[in-house]
Design an enzyme around this catalytic site. Structure first.
Site, PDB file in Angstrom:
ATOM      1  N   VAL A  78      22.876  -4.559   6.545  1.00 54.98           N
ATOM      2  CA  VAL A  78      22.941  -5.816   7.284  1.00 54.98           C
ATOM      3  C   VAL A  78      24.277  -5.823   8.021  1.00 54.98           C
ATOM      4  CG1 VAL A  78      22.933  -8.338   7.113  1.00 54.98           C
ATOM      5  CG2 VAL A  78      21.617  -6.974   5.472  1.00 54.98           C
ATOM      6  N   CYS A  79      24.249  -6.277   9.273  1.00 51.35           N
ATOM      7  CA  CYS A  79      25.495  -6.474  10.031  1.00 51.35           C
ATOM      8  C   CYS A  79      26.231  -5.132  10.126  1.00 51.35           C
ATOM      9  CB  CYS A  79      26.316  -7.563   9.337  1.00 51.35           C
ATOM     10  SG  CYS A  79      27.593  -8.335  10.336  1.00 51.35           S
ATOM     11  N   THR A  80      27.538  -5.115   9.919  1.00 47.92           N
ATOM     12  CA  THR A  80      28.291  -3.867  10.052  1.00 47.92           C
ATOM     13  C   THR A  80      28.107  -2.931   8.856  1.00 47.92           C
ATOM     14  OG1 THR A  80      30.246  -5.026   9.247  1.00 47.92           O
ATOM     15  CG2 THR A  80      30.019  -4.805  11.628  1.00 47.92           C
TER      16      THR A  80
END
Lengths: 208, 208
Positions: free
Chosen positions: B99-101
């Site tokens: 998720v995300c970075t």
């Protein structure tokens, strides 16, 4: 601006972490997780613990109070000390908020008597039994109390609250920061939308 | 089914807790938060700590591995021991997710070489520098790797993953359980949708 998130044994993590992730980005916000005592607090699944950095007795005021829900909300609302604490802090807040069955706690504290409020769709009757008027909306504002529907509704609630605490542009910037452009793969997020088979499966405790 | 959520100092809480709240409801799921050592792990805001109940060296396999993002992902991906651990566990998974970075971490481990992947919109260039092909979609599946866009996208990802791990009806029942019927008060959740004023404000660190 001090934001207190009141957690308790067997709370639902996303109820608390959704609003946290929005409100912590507000300029000048100091967010504190508080519980009956400091230390790890287990969620309803027992698989996750969030640390309470403050104990309720050490908090006598805040600007925003957030009460999440979860199975443990029933034990929380039955504790007279906790209700007394909640009422005392509520008297100092700009906003008092709940997510999911957190509204049962607010109702037990007498904050929702005869007033419209949201909760998890499965807890509507419980909320009404505590004196509130269940409203099948995602976020319900009334005076300085805001109640949200189940679990994930805390994100929508917190963005709406962020706009009232600051301004719309700030809330939009926070929405962009958390890339909240929801695209659920299914459309089953409310009893009105979920297929009967999904409702039956959930009713059966997700056991086939 | 064992789900491991790998957390690290300065991760973003919602990246991890969104998928947790979905995946923990899967029948037979055992979710474990793991980190370099057991004990509380502070998020990027420092205002929240989640307990790691397992240490990475104690985990050598799992069915689903979830890597959240956050500022700390850059330090995490620069640690050769962590990357070696990640590669070893990835070899055992049915699904490896970020998720995300968190996708920067997967890319640093060599899992996204030349492959399409999502990340937080602000980290597209970083992702590409690590060999992946940034894709401006909310959830990207490729073989057994699934990457999600920023923060809140983990909820959408986990629901899509839940359907693949079980079936659509189970995923819909979970969506209903967490009342995920999103109604954001604004439409600013992606750079393409956010007003310029909100983008400017976020760029300025939410400071006016």
């Amino acid at each position: 601006m001090r934001v207190v998130i009141a957690i308790f044994d067997e709370f639902t993590a996303l109820d608390a972490v959704g609003p946290y992730e929005v409100l912590r980005l507000l300029p000048g916000a100091e967010v504190v997780f508080a519980a009956v005592r400091t230390g790890p607090v287990r969620t309803d699944s027992r698989a996750l613990a969030i640390t309470a950095d403050a104990a309720f007795p050490d908090i006598d005021r805040c600007d925003v109070l957030v009460v999440p829900g979860g199975r443990g909300s029933r034990e929380f609302l039955a504790d007279p000390d906790m209700i007394a604490w909640l009422r005392g802090v509520h008297a100092t807040t700009t906003w008092t908020a709940s997510v999911c069955t957190g509204s049962l706690v607010l109702a037990a504290a007498g904050l929702l008597e005869g007033l419209p409020a949201a909760t998890h769709w499965s807890a509507a009757a419980e909320l009404e039994a505590l004196g509130a008027v269940y409203t099948a909306e995602r976020v319900v504002f009334h005076d300085k109390v805001v109640t949200a529907a189940g679990v994930s509704a805390g994100i929508d609630m917190a963005l709406a609250l962020a706009a009232r605490l600051t301004d719309r542009t700030t809330a939009e910037a926070i929405q962009l920061a958390i890339e909240y452009d929801p695209q659920p793969p299914f459309d089953a997020g409310s009893p009105a939308k979920a297929p009967q088979a999904a409702k039956d499966l959930l009713e059966a405790g997700l056991r086939r």
